[in-house]
Design a protein around this motif. Structure first.
Motif, PDB file in Angstrom:
ATOM      1  N   VAL A 101       0.829  -1.209   0.000  1.00  0.00           N
ATOM      2  CA  VAL A 101       0.000   0.000   0.000  1.00  0.00           C
ATOM      3  C   VAL A 101       0.864   1.260   0.000  1.00  0.00           C
ATOM      4  N   LEU A 102       1.907   1.246   0.817  1.00  0.00           N
ATOM      5  CA  LEU A 102       2.779   2.437   0.896  1.00  0.00           C
ATOM      6  C   LEU A 102       3.687   2.562  -0.328  1.00  0.00           C
ATOM      7  N   GLY A 103       3.893   1.452  -1.013  1.00  0.00           N
ATOM      8  CA  GLY A 103       4.722   1.480  -2.227  1.00  0.00           C
ATOM      9  C   GLY A 103       6.213   1.385  -1.972  1.00  0.00           C
ATOM     10  N   ASN A 104       6.615   1.237  -0.692  1.00  0.00           N
ATOM     11  CA  ASN A 104       8.053   1.283  -0.387  1.00  0.00           C
ATOM     12  C   ASN A 104       8.704  -0.102  -0.303  1.00  0.00           C
ATOM     13  N   VAL A 105       7.960  -1.161  -0.623  1.00  0.00           N
ATOM     14  CA  VAL A 105       8.590  -2.482  -0.750  1.00  0.00           C
ATOM     15  C   VAL A 105       8.827  -2.708  -2.238  1.00  0.00           C
ATOM     16  N   LEU A 106      10.081  -2.856  -2.616  1.00  0.00           N
ATOM     17  CA  LEU A 106      10.443  -2.959  -4.032  1.00  0.00           C
ATOM     18  C   LEU A 106      10.839  -4.392  -4.368  1.00  0.00           C
ATOM     19  N   PHE A 162      16.167 -10.376 -16.052  1.00  0.00           N
ATOM     20  CA  PHE A 162      15.843 -11.091 -17.298  1.00  0.00           C
ATOM     21  C   PHE A 162      17.105 -11.375 -18.086  1.00  0.00           C
ATOM     22  N   LYS A 163      17.230 -12.630 -18.536  1.00  0.00           N
ATOM     23  CA  LYS A 163      18.378 -12.973 -19.392  1.00  0.00           C
ATOM     24  C   LYS A 163      18.013 -14.158 -20.281  1.00  0.00           C
ATOM     25  N   SER A 164      18.216 -13.991 -21.576  1.00  0.00           N
ATOM     26  CA  SER A 164      17.983 -15.019 -22.604  1.00  0.00           C
ATOM     27  C   SER A 164      16.857 -15.992 -22.255  1.00  0.00           C
ATOM     28  N   GLY A 165      15.644 -15.452 -22.213  1.00  0.00           N
ATOM     29  CA  GLY A 165      14.465 -16.298 -22.045  1.00  0.00           C
ATOM     30  C   GLY A 165      14.137 -16.691 -20.619  1.00  0.00           C
ATOM     31  N   THR A 166      14.955 -16.243 -19.645  1.00  0.00           N
ATOM     32  CA  THR A 166      14.659 -16.610 -18.250  1.00  0.00           C
ATOM     33  C   THR A 166      14.338 -15.360 -17.429  1.00  0.00           C
ATOM     34  N   MET A 167      13.485 -15.541 -16.434  1.00  0.00           N
ATOM     35  CA  MET A 167      13.114 -14.455 -15.533  1.00  0.00           C
ATOM     36  C   MET A 167      13.423 -14.905 -14.111  1.00  0.00           C
ATOM     37  N   SER A 168      14.242 -14.144 -13.401  1.00  0.00           N
ATOM     38  CA  SER A 168      14.605 -14.523 -12.027  1.00  0.00           C
ATOM     39  C   SER A 168      14.087 -13.466 -11.061  1.00  0.00           C
ATOM     40  N   LYS A 169      13.535 -13.945  -9.961  1.00  0.00           N
ATOM     41  CA  LYS A 169      13.044 -13.043  -8.915  1.00  0.00           C
ATOM     42  C   LYS A 169      14.192 -12.785  -7.951  1.00  0.00           C
ATOM     43  N   LEU A 170      14.584 -11.532  -7.777  1.00  0.00           N
ATOM     44  CA  LEU A 170      15.652 -11.185  -6.833  1.00  0.00           C
ATOM     45  C   LEU A 170      15.012 -10.879  -5.469  1.00  0.00           C
ATOM     46  N   SER A 171      15.869 -10.722  -4.465  1.00  0.00           N
ATOM     47  CA  SER A 171      15.346 -10.459  -3.107  1.00  0.00           C
ATOM     48  C   SER A 171      14.639  -9.112  -3.058  1.00  0.00           C
ATOM     49  N   LYS A 172      13.423  -9.097  -2.473  1.00  0.00           N
ATOM     50  CA  LYS A 172      12.724  -7.816  -2.338  1.00  0.00           C
ATOM     51  C   LYS A 172      13.315  -7.065  -1.138  1.00  0.00           C
ATOM     52  N   PHE A 173      13.119  -5.762  -1.132  1.00  0.00           N
ATOM     53  CA  PHE A 173      13.669  -4.959  -0.037  1.00  0.00           C
ATOM     54  C   PHE A 173      12.756  -3.768   0.216  1.00  0.00           C
ATOM     55  N   GLU A 174      12.964  -3.176   1.380  1.00  0.00           N
ATOM     56  CA  GLU A 174      12.104  -2.064   1.791  1.00  0.00           C
ATOM     57  C   GLU A 174      12.906  -0.780   1.832  1.00  0.00           C
ATOM     58  N   ILE A 175      12.327   0.278   1.277  1.00  0.00           N
ATOM     59  CA  ILE A 175      12.949   1.602   1.336  1.00  0.00           C
ATOM     60  C   ILE A 175      12.504   2.264   2.636  1.00  0.00           C
ATOM     61  N   GLU A 176      13.472   2.729   3.423  1.00  0.00           N
ATOM     62  CA  GLU A 176      13.133   3.411   4.684  1.00  0.00           C
ATOM     63  C   GLU A 176      12.571   4.789   4.370  1.00  0.00           C
ATOM     64  N   LEU A 199      21.663   5.207  -1.324  1.00  0.00           N
ATOM     65  CA  LEU A 199      21.973   4.185  -2.328  1.00  0.00           C
ATOM     66  C   LEU A 199      21.809   2.796  -1.732  1.00  0.00           C
ATOM     67  N   TYR A 200      21.010   1.981  -2.406  1.00  0.00           N
ATOM     68  CA  TYR A 200      20.829   0.583  -2.022  1.00  0.00           C
ATOM     69  C   TYR A 200      21.529  -0.273  -3.070  1.00  0.00           C
ATOM     70  N   HIS A 201      22.456  -1.107  -2.623  1.00  0.00           N
ATOM     71  CA  HIS A 201      23.179  -1.989  -3.554  1.00  0.00           C
ATOM     72  C   HIS A 201      22.332  -3.222  -3.820  1.00  0.00           C
ATOM     73  N   LEU A 202      22.045  -3.471  -5.110  1.00  0.00           N
ATOM     74  CA  LEU A 202      21.165  -4.579  -5.493  1.00  0.00           C
ATOM     75  C   LEU A 202      21.984  -5.656  -6.205  1.00  0.00           C
ATOM     76  N   PRO A 203      22.458  -6.691  -5.457  1.00  0.00           N
ATOM     77  CA  PRO A 203      23.286  -7.719  -6.095  1.00  0.00           C
ATOM     78  C   PRO A 203      22.424  -8.743  -6.833  1.00  0.00           C
ATOM     79  N   ARG A 204      23.040  -9.499  -7.738  1.00  0.00           N
ATOM     80  CA  ARG A 204      22.319 -10.544  -8.465  1.00  0.00           C
ATOM     81  C   ARG A 204      21.864 -11.626  -7.494  1.00  0.00           C
ATOM     82  N   GLU A 205      22.692 -11.903  -6.501  1.00  0.00           N
ATOM     83  CA  GLU A 205      22.337 -12.886  -5.469  1.00  0.00           C
ATOM     84  C   GLU A 205      22.524 -12.246  -4.097  1.00  0.00           C
ATOM     85  N   GLY A 206      21.701 -12.649  -3.153  1.00  0.00           N
ATOM     86  CA  GLY A 206      21.822 -12.074  -1.806  1.00  0.00           C
ATOM     87  C   GLY A 206      20.868 -10.903  -1.634  1.00  0.00           C
ATOM     88  N   SER A 207      20.879 -10.350  -0.421  1.00  0.00           N
ATOM     89  CA  SER A 207      19.903  -9.298  -0.122  1.00  0.00           C
ATOM     90  C   SER A 207      20.423  -7.915  -0.494  1.00  0.00           C
TER      91      SER A 207
END
Length: 698
Positions: free
Chosen positions: A213-218, A223-237, A284-292
């Motif tokens: 509702v607040l919109g702050n959970v991202l 996406f890479k060559s036909g695959t879709m991966s869900k990365l870890s979601k995070f919350e903006i303070e 700045l929030y660092h968004l790695p391919r793996e991990g939080s």
């Protein structure tokens, strides 16, 4: 400018997808917020940001012409009358615009080409997207794909490759493969999730969805060559606990960009979480391919108002509309670390973007008019990542650029300046110019500052040499076959090697002869010290520069000491240079021979050097000393003796080889294979045939 806090008593509306994908059209109509004359405008010199010299010029946004921007292809679409009277597509890279017409089937909400411009996608309704092939010999027939989720509305779409597309709806995302020859789409994957708004970073193929509702959970998806991966979601303070359960995070305050090869989500927080801090900040929030995802950096703006963000050359640029200035942050530079995040202040004082003149269009007779100054920081400017600025009202798209020359005069700490410059793409000539400046009046630096600069340069140089060495080893051992991803290290402009320093800085510095000779020698030795500290083999031409400088100032005692204590490393070119100094410094001859002997592999060179200087007896003595006199070429020595024009020397050498022939073969005569006939003839002419040695019989 696009990012501002909500006014009193007003909620931020969720950003419409048109603002993200095609906001320029809306931007043109935005009210002209008065840009305050404000503090620190600094219009004149020292502008370290500039708009590119060759912008994309397109038809201004107006009631008939809608303007859209595609962030993946960096293209502007000017769509007249829904496409019926023409669509013109222009990009910064492609200088040839694409023009076409399409049937007016209603208002265009979003329009983008696939990567490679082969398939056009157009969204006109909330339920479907239309497609048109731009493939040679392919029929120009539209085909349509409706979103799969019932009662869902399409917020927008993103091309992730030349044939893959993602629909973002208010209820999730749908990932499709486009089959242009069949004029249809195949659903690869879909995901249900409530979506307020979305953002796409084409460089990293990541889509970010605002949820809750607040919109702050991202929630990011990759996406890479036909695959879709869900990365870890995070919350903006959020700055403070929201008073109501309404959307509190607007897409206007979020950006995604790759900085130093890592993906970051940038959040523009208008009010700091800490009460003692005034002014906005960029988190700045660092968004790695793996991990939080983790909060890693905070950029302090120390002001409030309307802001916009760009990322240029790995620098975060924050534009401030009220003061019409911008500041830059470099997250690689040292900041204040509080245990979890690093807090950064801006690197340079705020400055305006360099004034820009818009050329007057029209026939040649008219274009003699003076160009019109562009209104910088206009309320109709829309900013896109990483470095795009669009003025829909004036019909221009620019890329933003960093100018390094003005930085030199704004960042006086040479160590910090080097740290900053070494991270920039086009840094080499600016760094070399800084090095030249710090060795010359009036900006001559102290030796400790010069040493710091040399060490920073050689640190980068060594990193590259080690990477190159590792790569070569892997290739030579054949391990590269098992690792196809292995790439040769890229030599960036930050790699400033010895030849760069010699050519552009040190040789010029020694030739000028402005500085006291002690300072000159100290600088040269400081550079050599730095190379040695990083275990980089010093090139002989640097030692030669030291020797020539010492000789120019008659500092032979110092030269002797440098050689005696091996401050100057042994090398054949250096030994030859020493030999050439014998006439002005006689001990140089012996120093040179000692050096050549230490090199041990250089016996042939020693002989060659001595012969070239007509020191034939010295060469013969040397070769006898190492036991190589039985195998040397008689002709080479006789040639040298003859060139010396000393008859007694020629006689001595000739007799030596006669005696060698007698000892080895029992006959003093030269064999035809030795090609000494002309020397035998010369010997007879000068000394008579009777002087030839007779064979000895036992």
């Amino acid at each position: 400018m696009s990012r501002e806090p909500p006014g009193p008593g007003e909620d931020e509306a969720p950003g419409a997808p048109v603002a993200a994908a095609a906001g320029a059209a809306a931007g043109a109509a935005a009210g002209a917020a008065a840009a305050g004359e404000g503090e620190g405008r600094a219009r004149g010199g020292g502008c370290y940001l500039a708009l590119c010299a060759r912008p994309v010029h397109f038809e201004k946004a107006n009631p008939v012409n809608c303007v859209f921007f595609d962030e993946a292809n960096k293209q502007v679409f000017a769509v007249r009358s829904g496409g019926a009277t023409g669509v013109v597509v222009k990009g910064l890279e492609d200088r040839n615009p694409i023009s076409f017409r399409m049937e007016d089937k209603g208002e265009v909400k979003c329009i983008k080409f696939s990567l490679g411009n082969k398939i056009l996608a157009v969204q006109r309704t909330l339920k479907s997207v239309d497609f048109l092939n731009f493939i040679p010999d392919s029929p120009q027939l539209e085909y349509t794909q409706e979103c799969k989720t019932k009662n869902a509305n399409i917020l927008g779409f993103c091309w992730t490759s030349s044939t893959e597309i993602v629909f973002i709806t208010d209820q999730g995302i749908e990932f499709y493969q486009v089959l242009p020859e069949k004029r249809s789409l195949k659903l690869l994957k879909n995901q249900s999730i409530n979506v307020n708004w979305y953002m796409y970073c084409p460089e990293s193929s990541v889509i970010l969805l605002s949820t809750t509702v607040l919109g702050n959970v991202l929630q990011p998806f990759y996406f890479k060559s036909g695959t879709m991966s869900k990365l870890s979601k995070f919350e903006i303070e959020l700055p403070a606990a929201p008073k109501s359960s309404k959307l509190s995070l607007s897409e206007r305050d979020i950006a995604m960009a790759t900085i130093y090869g890592q993906l970051y989500v940038l959040y523009l927080r208008h009010h700091s979480r800490t009460s003692n801090s005034t002014g906005a900040e960029v988190v700045l929030y660092h968004l790695p391919r793996e991990g939080s995802c983790k909060k890693t950096h905070i950029l302090k703006l120390n002001r409030t108002g309307k802001f916009a963000l760009n990322v240029v050359d790995n620098l975060v640029v924050v534009h401030h509309q009220d003061t019409e200035t911008s500041v830059i942050f470099d997250i690689k530079l040292k900041g204040e670390f509080d245990g979890s995040t690093t807090i950064h202040q801006f690197v340079l004082p705020p400055r305006s973007i360099q004034p820009y003149q818009i050329p007057v269009a029209g026939p040649a007779s008219v274009t003699s008019q003076a160009p019109v100054p562009c209104k910088l920081y206009s309320s109709s400017w829309i900013v896109f990542q990483p470095d795009i600025i669009i003025s829909a009202s004036e019909g221009y798209l620019w890329s933003l650029q960093v100018k390094l020359e003005p930085v030199v005069n704004l960042l006086l700490d040479k160590g910090k300046l080097m740290d900053f410059l070494l991270q920039r793409k086009e840094c080499k000539m600016v760094i070399l110019s800084v090095c030249s400046q710090m060795l010359s009046e009036p900006e001559r630096g102290s030796l400790s500052v010069i040493a710091t600069v040399f060490d920073k340069l050689n640190h980068e140089y060594k990193k590259y040499l080690e990477a190159e060495q590792s790569y070569t080893m892997v290739v030579e051992t054949g391990l590269s076959r098992s690792n196809p991803l292995l790439k040769r290290p890229v030599r960036t402009q930050a790699v400033i090697d010895q030849s760069d320093m010699y050519t552009h800085v040190l040789s010029v510095f020694t030739e000028k002869k402005e500085a006291p000779h002690k300072f000159t020698i100290a600088v040269l030795m400081e550079y050599i010290r730095s190379l040695n500290q990083f275990q980089i083999a010093v090139q002989h031409y640097l030692y030669e520069l030291v020797i020539k400088t010492l000789v120019q100032h008659n500092l032979f005692y110092m030269l002797h000491q440098f050689l005696q204590y091996h401050v100057l490393s042994d090398s054949k070119p250096l030994a030859c240079l020493l030999l050439s100094l014998e006439s002005i410094y006689p001990p140089a001859h012996q120093l040179s021979l000692d050096m050549l002997k230490r090199l041990s592999t250089a016996n042939d060179e020693i002989v060659e050097v001595l012969l070239s200087k007509h020191q034939v007896l010295a060469a013969l003595r040397f070769i006898r000393g190492i036991g190589g006199h039985d195998s040397i070429s008689a002709r080479k020595f006789l040639d040298a003796a003859k060139q010396a024009e000393d008859e007694m020397l020629f006689y001595t050498i000739f007799r030596f080889f006669e005696q060698r022939n007698q000892r080895l073969r029992g006959n003093p005569s030269f064999t035809p294979g030795e090609h000494c006939e002309e020397h035998v003839t010369f010997f007879k002419q000068v000394f008579g045939e009777q002087a030839l040695m007779k064979p000895t019989t036992f």
